[in-house]
Motif scaffolding. Structure first.
Motif, short mmCIF file in Angstrom:
data_model
loop_
_atom_site.label_atom_id
_atom_site.label_comp_id
_atom_site.label_asym_id
_atom_site.label_seq_id
_atom_site.Cartn_x
_atom_site.Cartn_y
_atom_site.Cartn_z
N LEU A 26 -2.69 5.11 7.47
CA LEU A 26 -3.82 4.76 6.50
C LEU A 26 -3.07 3.60 5.53
N ALA A 27 -2.04 3.53 5.28
CA ALA A 27 -1.57 2.15 4.45
C ALA A 27 -1.77 0.75 5.94
N MET A 28 -1.58 1.29 7.30
CA MET A 28 -1.75 0.73 7.97
C MET A 28 -2.60 -0.08 8.32
N LYS A 29 -3.27 0.71 8.01
CA LYS A 29 -5.33 0.45 8.35
C LYS A 29 -5.71 -0.72 7.08
N LEU A 30 -5.09 -0.12 6.42
CA LEU A 30 -5.77 -0.62 5.04
C LEU A 30 -5.20 -2.11 4.71
N ALA A 31 -4.33 -2.07 5.38
CA ALA A 31 -3.44 -3.72 5.45
C ALA A 31 -3.88 -4.46 6.23
N GLN A 32 -4.78 -3.75 7.43
CA GLN A 32 -5.55 -4.85 8.31
C GLN A 32 -6.58 -5.13 7.49
N SER A 33 -7.44 -4.24 7.17
CA SER A 33 -8.48 -4.98 6.79
C SER A 33 -8.86 -5.91 5.45
N THR A 34 -7.18 -5.66 4.12
CA THR A 34 -7.29 -6.44 3.80
C THR A 34 -6.29 -7.94 4.06
N TYR A 80 1.05 -0.98 0.24
CA TYR A 80 -0.20 -0.27 -0.10
C TYR A 80 0.92 1.62 -0.26
N ILE A 81 1.94 1.46 0.60
CA ILE A 81 2.94 2.23 0.78
C ILE A 81 3.48 3.26 -0.45
N ASP A 82 3.91 1.84 -1.24
CA ASP A 82 4.66 1.36 -2.58
C ASP A 82 3.41 2.31 -3.73
N GLN A 83 1.88 1.99 -3.69
CA GLN A 83 1.02 2.19 -4.09
C GLN A 83 0.58 4.16 -4.45
N PHE A 84 1.37 4.41 -3.05
CA PHE A 84 0.87 5.51 -1.87
C PHE A 84 1.75 7.18 -2.52
N GLY A 85 3.04 6.14 -3.33
CA GLY A 85 3.83 7.21 -3.66
C GLY A 85 4.78 6.72 -2.49
N PHE A 86 5.92 5.95 -1.46
CA PHE A 86 6.90 6.00 -0.92
C PHE A 86 7.90 5.83 -1.68
N ASP A 87 9.37 6.59 -1.52
CA ASP A 87 10.15 5.93 -2.48
C ASP A 87 11.26 5.13 -1.59
N GLU A 88 11.27 4.91 -0.36
CA GLU A 88 11.91 4.01 0.77
C GLU A 88 10.86 3.04 1.34
N PRO A 89 11.33 1.76 1.77
CA PRO A 89 10.51 0.35 2.27
C PRO A 89 10.62 1.43 3.88
N VAL A 90 9.69 0.70 4.41
CA VAL A 90 9.42 1.19 5.54
C VAL A 90 9.96 -0.65 6.38
N GLU A 103 6.65 -3.76 21.93
CA GLU A 103 6.37 -2.50 20.91
C GLU A 103 6.76 -2.77 19.45
N LEU A 104 6.26 -2.09 18.64
CA LEU A 104 6.54 -2.39 17.11
C LEU A 104 6.83 -1.30 16.31
N LYS A 105 8.33 -1.39 16.83
CA LYS A 105 9.02 -0.07 15.98
C LYS A 105 9.12 -0.10 14.81
N LEU A 106 8.75 1.36 13.80
CA LEU A 106 8.61 1.57 12.67
C LEU A 106 10.03 2.69 12.47
N SER A 107 11.14 1.94 10.83
CA SER A 107 12.04 2.42 10.99
C SER A 107 12.06 2.84 9.32
N TRP A 108 12.12 4.11 9.00
CA TRP A 108 13.05 3.95 7.27
C TRP A 108 14.20 4.92 7.33
N HIS A 109 14.75 4.60 6.41
CA HIS A 109 16.20 5.44 5.67
C HIS A 109 17.42 5.60 7.10
N GLY A 110 17.12 3.70 8.04
CA GLY A 110 18.20 3.49 8.98
C GLY A 110 17.64 4.25 10.30
N GLN A 111 16.42 5.36 10.19
CA GLN A 111 16.03 6.58 11.47
C GLN A 111 14.94 5.74 11.59
N LYS A 112 13.67 6.41 13.18
CA LYS A 112 12.76 5.90 13.45
C LYS A 112 12.04 6.55 12.52
#
Length: 375
Positions: free
Chosen positions: A295-303, A224-234, A271-280
């Motif tokens: 939003l992507a997390m909520k949509l993923a949860q429903s899918t 979902y975050i790819d679809q929303f245009g994120f250029d780096e993976p979380v 804790e569920l830790k979220l990071s990208w670019h090597g940072q929080k």
């Protein structure tokens, strides 16, 4: 038995889920409303009106019926109309098989009375299992930036709905945790140790379920975050809040020697830790990016829920046009429509949504505590 979906599935559902939706919704003494009676659409239902007219309260009616609280408050009392001491909410849940399941809440003088299919029920979890709700609202970004408790609630919601072992383990763990903490406050350390085996068994199972849930849902979120245009993976990492090299019981035994007055280890501190670019993520992202990830997390949860259980959740979406740009707002509605889910959406004005909402959506206008259907 675990009922997670196959990890290889993508965010497009492979089979048609068994749709559940609210066809009739009524409430009495709910915030600004003396009462309302609504006939809802099985798809999109959009409520427009200026701020303060009660749009969000309609979403809260379903939320409090399902969970005993809403995304705006943690109990029923704050949503009862001023100078009233009771609240009634009633809904008729329908399925594609033609079944009707009435759900009712009567709340008076601080005591709730719940009915499901006209039979009294004691726990809101019984209702929540029948009517899974996903909230998306202006504070949803706190799922990303807020305390670890926000993300534990995310994990608990998912585990509750897709893993049958979770809720019994959660109840057992928290009952034992409460007893242990009472013993610690009273400095009754031998009695506190009595609860370690129960906490260890149920706590390790909860953490195992959480870790597996993250492993399974992560590809959905990334999609979902790819679809929303994120250029780096979380990146997603689960920390169980005790030394992974040891058992939970061993860590509880060690902690007891520190003579703390509360329990500081276990899945209730995980804790569920979220990071990208090597940072929080919360420290290295913009507010807009935080909203998109939430939003992507909520949509993923429903899918994942649909893939795992073939049950479709109901979306309660407050002020969607105010939270996302037009492109992502359109994408979110297309995803929800594609999942064959019912959604109740609020917006100050119809203009931001009308250009890409399907013709079969149902529109309502809310003003001065009254709801009217827009024809």
């Amino acid at each position: 038995m675990c009922c997670y979906a196959d990890e290889t599935v993508t965010s497009s559902t492979s089979g048609r889920a068994s749709k559940v939706w609210v066809e009739k919704l009524s409430a009495q003494h709910l915030r600004v409303f003396e009462q309302f009676n609504l006939q809802l659409n099985a798809g999109l239902n959009i409520f427009t009106g200026t701020n303060g007219t009660g749009k969000t309260s309609i979403l809260e009616a379903i939320d409090v019926l399902s969970r005993g609280k809403s995304f705006r408050c943690s109990s029923v009392n704050p949503i009862i109309q001023f100078e009233q001491n009771d609240l009634t909410v009633y809904a008729e849940i329908h399925t594609e098989q033609g079944d009707c399941l009435p759900i009712g809440l009567k709340y008076a003088h601080g005591k709730p009375q719940l009915k499901l299919n006209r039979e009294k029920v004691e726990k809101w979890s019984t209702i929540a299992a029948e009517l899974p709700i996903i909230d998306i609202h202006p504070e949803s970004y706190l799922l990303v930036t807020g305390s670890p408790e926000e993300r534990r609630r995310f994990l608990s919601w998912g585990a509750f709905h897709v893993e049958q072992r979770f809720y019994p383990a959660w109840l057992q763990y928290h009952r034992a945790l409460k007893q242990r903490n009472e013993c610690l406050k009273q400095k009754n350390y031998p009695e506190a140790a009595h609860w370690h085996p129960i906490m260890a068994e149920s706590g390790q199972l909860i953490s195992q379920i959480f870790a597996q849930y993250i492993e399974v849902i992560s590809p959905y979120i990334v999609d979902y975050i790819d679809q929303f245009g994120f250029d780096e993976p979380v990146e997603f990492d689960y920390e169980p809040a005790w030394n992974r090299a040891k058992s939970l019981q061993a860590c509880l035994d060690e902690e007891l020697q520190q003579r703390n007055n509360t329990t500081t280890i276990g899945p209730h501190r995980s804790e569920l830790k979220l990071s990208w670019h090597g940072q929080k993520f919360s420290k290295s992202s913009s507010r807009g990016q935080q909203k998109v990830l939430a939003l992507a997390m909520k949509l993923a949860q429903s899918t994942l829920l649909i893939e795992s259980t073939q049950k479709t959740p109901l979306y309660l979406i407050d002020e969607l046009p105010a939270e996302l740009d037009e492109y992502r707002c359109q994408m979110a509605i297309e995803v929800i429509s594609g999942l064959n889910a019912q959604a109740l959406i609020t917006s100050v004005s119809p203009e931001p949504l009308i250009k890409f909402v399907e013709n079969d959506a149902k529109w309502f206008h809310v003003e001065h505590g009254q709801v009217s259907e827009m024809l």
